[in-house]
Design a protein around this motif. Structure first.
Motif, PDB file in Angstrom:
ATOM      1  N   ASP A 256      -3.480   0.456 -10.147  1.00 38.90           N
ATOM      2  CA  ASP A 256      -4.826   0.941  -9.642  1.00 38.90           C
ATOM      3  C   ASP A 256      -5.320   0.113  -8.668  1.00 38.90           C
ATOM      4  N   LEU A 257      -6.575   0.651  -7.934  1.00 37.59           N
ATOM      5  CA  LEU A 257      -6.645  -0.095  -6.593  1.00 37.59           C
ATOM      6  C   LEU A 257      -7.299  -1.522  -6.674  1.00 37.59           C
ATOM      7  N   LYS A 258      -7.882  -1.967  -8.004  1.00 36.66           N
ATOM      8  CA  LYS A 258      -8.268  -3.204  -8.079  1.00 36.66           C
ATOM      9  C   LYS A 258      -7.061  -4.147  -8.240  1.00 36.66           C
ATOM     10  N   SER A 259      -6.022  -3.598  -9.248  1.00 39.24           N
ATOM     11  CA  SER A 259      -4.562  -4.509  -8.944  1.00 39.24           C
ATOM     12  C   SER A 259      -4.036  -4.434  -7.941  1.00 39.24           C
ATOM     13  N   ARG A 260      -4.002  -3.608  -6.950  1.00 41.17           N
ATOM     14  CA  ARG A 260      -3.565  -3.615  -5.436  1.00 41.17           C
ATOM     15  C   ARG A 260      -4.371  -4.607  -4.815  1.00 41.17           C
ATOM     16  N   GLU A 261      -5.586  -4.686  -4.925  1.00 43.99           N
ATOM     17  CA  GLU A 261      -6.331  -5.489  -4.075  1.00 43.99           C
ATOM     18  C   GLU A 261      -5.805  -7.041  -4.464  1.00 43.99           C
TER      19      GLU A 261
ATOM     20  N   LEU B 278      -7.323  -0.729   3.357  1.00 45.06           N
ATOM     21  CA  LEU B 278      -6.150  -0.026   2.711  1.00 45.06           C
ATOM     22  C   LEU B 278      -6.142  -0.213   1.204  1.00 45.06           C
ATOM     23  N   ILE B 279      -7.006  -0.894   0.710  1.00 47.94           N
ATOM     24  CA  ILE B 279      -7.158  -1.034  -0.803  1.00 47.94           C
ATOM     25  C   ILE B 279      -7.805   0.484  -1.312  1.00 47.94           C
ATOM     26  N   LYS B 280      -8.579   1.123  -0.509  1.00 46.77           N
ATOM     27  CA  LYS B 280      -9.085   2.596  -0.547  1.00 46.77           C
ATOM     28  C   LYS B 280      -8.077   3.565  -0.349  1.00 46.77           C
ATOM     29  N   ALA B 281      -6.875   3.461   0.448  1.00 51.84           N
ATOM     30  CA  ALA B 281      -6.133   4.225   0.956  1.00 51.84           C
ATOM     31  C   ALA B 281      -5.561   5.227  -0.290  1.00 51.84           C
ATOM     32  N   THR B 282      -5.378   6.170  -0.225  1.00 53.60           N
ATOM     33  CA  THR B 282      -4.885   7.138  -1.478  1.00 53.60           C
ATOM     34  C   THR B 282      -3.657   8.158  -0.895  1.00 53.60           C
ATOM     35  N   ASP B 283      -3.441   8.074   0.460  1.00 51.74           N
ATOM     36  CA  ASP B 283      -2.432   8.779   0.991  1.00 51.74           C
ATOM     37  C   ASP B 283      -1.737   8.208   2.245  1.00 51.74           C
TER      38      ASP B 283
ATOM     39  N   ALA C 166      -4.558   7.963   5.319  1.00 58.05           N
ATOM     40  CA  ALA C 166      -5.431   6.856   5.116  1.00 58.05           C
ATOM     41  C   ALA C 166      -4.969   5.469   5.449  1.00 58.05           C
ATOM     42  N   VAL C 167      -3.547   5.513   5.125  1.00 55.52           N
ATOM     43  CA  VAL C 167      -3.128   4.033   5.666  1.00 55.52           C
ATOM     44  C   VAL C 167      -2.892   4.091   7.185  1.00 55.52           C
ATOM     45  N   ARG C 168      -2.451   5.245   7.766  1.00 55.18           N
ATOM     46  CA  ARG C 168      -2.547   5.222   9.220  1.00 55.18           C
ATOM     47  C   ARG C 168      -3.960   4.817   9.801  1.00 55.18           C
ATOM     48  N   SER C 169      -5.049   5.566   9.404  1.00 54.96           N
ATOM     49  CA  SER C 169      -6.249   5.374   9.793  1.00 54.96           C
ATOM     50  C   SER C 169      -6.678   3.760   9.687  1.00 54.96           C
ATOM     51  N   ALA C 170      -6.276   3.157   8.535  1.00 52.63           N
ATOM     52  CA  ALA C 170      -6.528   1.799   8.063  1.00 52.63           C
ATOM     53  C   ALA C 170      -6.019   0.861   9.356  1.00 52.63           C
ATOM     54  N   ILE C 171      -4.814   1.052   9.610  1.00 54.49           N
ATOM     55  CA  ILE C 171      -4.140   0.209  10.721  1.00 54.49           C
ATOM     56  C   ILE C 171      -4.264   0.697  12.050  1.00 54.49           C
ATOM     57  N   ASP C 172      -4.898   1.661  12.372  1.00 56.89           N
ATOM     58  CA  ASP C 172      -5.081   2.235  13.894  1.00 56.89           C
ATOM     59  C   ASP C 172      -5.920   1.544  14.420  1.00 56.89           C
TER      60      ASP C 172
ATOM     61  N   THR D  24       0.788  -1.242   0.197  1.00 52.12           N
ATOM     62  CA  THR D  24      -0.029  -0.054   0.090  1.00 52.12           C
ATOM     63  C   THR D  24       0.912   1.323  -0.023  1.00 52.12           C
ATOM     64  N   VAL D  25       1.864   1.356   0.824  1.00 50.83           N
ATOM     65  CA  VAL D  25       2.610   2.422   0.832  1.00 50.83           C
ATOM     66  C   VAL D  25       3.335   2.690  -0.440  1.00 50.83           C
ATOM     67  N   ASN D  26       4.202   1.515  -0.802  1.00 47.35           N
ATOM     68  CA  ASN D  26       5.138   1.909  -2.008  1.00 47.35           C
ATOM     69  C   ASN D  26       4.014   2.098  -3.138  1.00 47.35           C
ATOM     70  N   SER D  27       3.014   1.905  -3.185  1.00 49.18           N
ATOM     71  CA  SER D  27       2.070   2.153  -4.699  1.00 49.18           C
ATOM     72  C   SER D  27       1.214   3.287  -4.539  1.00 49.18           C
ATOM     73  N   LEU D  28       1.539   3.940  -3.550  1.00 50.33           N
ATOM     74  CA  LEU D  28       0.661   5.366  -3.287  1.00 50.33           C
ATOM     75  C   LEU D  28       0.789   6.448  -4.524  1.00 50.33           C
ATOM     76  N   ASP D  29       2.025   6.563  -4.922  1.00 49.65           N
ATOM     77  CA  ASP D  29       2.292   7.567  -5.921  1.00 49.65           C
ATOM     78  C   ASP D  29       2.695   6.936  -7.320  1.00 49.65           C
ATOM     79  N   THR D  30       1.966   5.871  -7.479  1.00 49.25           N
ATOM     80  CA  THR D  30       2.272   4.934  -8.568  1.00 49.25           C
ATOM     81  C   THR D  30       1.264   4.810  -9.386  1.00 49.25           C
ATOM     82  N   ASP D  31       1.097   4.300 -10.716  1.00 50.19           N
ATOM     83  CA  ASP D  31       0.131   4.004 -11.608  1.00 50.19           C
ATOM     84  C   ASP D  31      -0.827   2.839 -11.148  1.00 50.19           C
TER      85      ASP D  31
END
Length: 358
Positions: A242-247, A264-269, A272-278, A233-240
């Motif tokens: 897409d969320l479906k491929s990430r899932e 995490l699938i929906k995290a875009t920054d 959002a990752v912090r709140s997902a694992i909080d 998730t963290v490494n794909s935030l600024d890449t191309d």
């Protein structure tokens, strides 16, 4: 009427017969574990002035005279190579003596290194690196007979048809990635797809073995799955990507699955990752601002991993300690090389930033 069978009956039988097949190996393994460097050893290593001084101290541990034929000055590359050779020698000795199902379990441990080696060769070949250079960099635990052939294949799909289909990783390729997509897919996506299939397969095998093995390895593999999900998730935030491929790259095991991974699938920054694992106490501090600027996410995961692997030796009659031993020795090698690098580059202010084990 027959008396009811105690649910512990199967466990009692397993405990009674366990030592017939693996009692000797467990004794050896616990002997190897006793040789893992402790806090006193690290305190002595951090006081060394040169890597040759480290060599002198390490000769008084279970490493013995493993550097005796190396000319001075010794490089950190040599240090990493020789300590890894020691680990491989001990692991292969255990592997040669093992019977089923432990033999298959030990084979599973090597599959992760095979994946790393294949990705290394694929990446190197695409950058026109020589086969000798690539094979030298491969991890010894992940080598297989047709490894050299990897370097001469022209495409990923050709690689699969000629080499990988006959290796233990063949099913992971066939089940996860279609042959048509192999040549177009990014190499890191191939790595993560293979690891997802490997972790799920290894987890299923451990559950099938059952008992203490299922309990201990279940926790360890869940941590590894969660580590991969968070890193992807963290490494794909600024890449191309897409969320479906990430899932598709997230393992379907772990503490985060399914609630955490769906967030995490929906995290875009990063927020959002912090709140997902909080909601997961073990991972809450991983991305906290100002938590520890000197520690990366990887370092914090290494600490969690070391703790679980250390606890594996507190129980008996299970195979998880074999996996734990390999991972603890790997961390020990990273620690030794880190201290060696700090000494050789005169960075003594950072020399204590290793992960203590015992």
């Amino acid at each position: 009427r027959a008396p009811p069978v105690s649910p512990l009956r199967g466990l009692e039988v397993a405990v009674m017969t366990y030592n017939i097949d693996v009692g000797y190996l467990e004794g050896l393994l616990r002997g190897y574990r006793a040789g893992i460097l402790n806090s006193t050893d690290y305190a002595n290593l951090t006081q060394c002035e040169t890597i040759d001084d480290m060599k002198m101290h390490l000769s008084s541990t279970d490493y013995g005279n493993f550097l005796q034929n190396e000319p001075s000055p010794i490089s950190t590359t040599t240090l990493a190579q020789k300590t890894t050779e020691k680990l491989v020698e001990e692991f292969n000795f255990l592997r040669m003596q093992a019977v089923e199902p432990l033999a298959t379990f030990l084979d599973y441990i090597t599959y992760g290194y095979m994946i790393d080696n294949i990705i290394l060769v694929l990446t190197g070949t695409s950058h026109n690196r020589s086969s000798e250079e690539l094979l030298e960099k491969c991890h010894p635990l992940g080598l297989f007979d047709s490894m050299a052939t990897l370097c001469v294949t022209q495409s990923t799909s050709e690689l699969y048809r000629t080499v990988l289909v006959d290796t233990p990783l063949g099913p992971y390729f066939g089940d996860c990635i279609s042959l048509e997509d192999l040549d177009e897919v990014n190499i890191e996506i191939i790595r993560n797809t293979l690891y997802k299939a490997y972790l799920e397969d290894f987890h299923a095998f451990c559950m099938k073995v059952g008992g203490e093995t299922a309990e201990v390895m279940g926790d360890i593999l869940k941590l590894e799955a969660d580590r991969r999900a968070i890193n992807i998730t963290v490494n794909s935030l600024d890449t191309d990507l897409d969320l479906k491929s990430r899932e598709k790259l997230y393992p379907t095991i772990g503490l985060l699955y399914p609630e955490g991974t769906s967030r995490l699938i929906k995290a875009t920054d990063l927020d959002a990752v912090r709140s997902a694992i909080d909601a997961f106490p073990d991972y809450r501090g991983l991305l906290s601002e100002g938590y520890d600027d000197d520690k990366t996410i990887e370092d914090q995961f290494f600490e969690l991993e070391v703790n679980l692997n250390r606890l594996a030796f507190e129980q008996q009659f299970h195979y998880g300690m074999y996996y734990a031993f390999v991972k603890l020795k790997e961390q020990e090698i990273r620690n030794i090389v880190w201290i060696g690098e700090c000494i050789s580059q005169d960075q003594r202010g950072r020399i204590n930033q290793y992960v203590p084990i015992f």
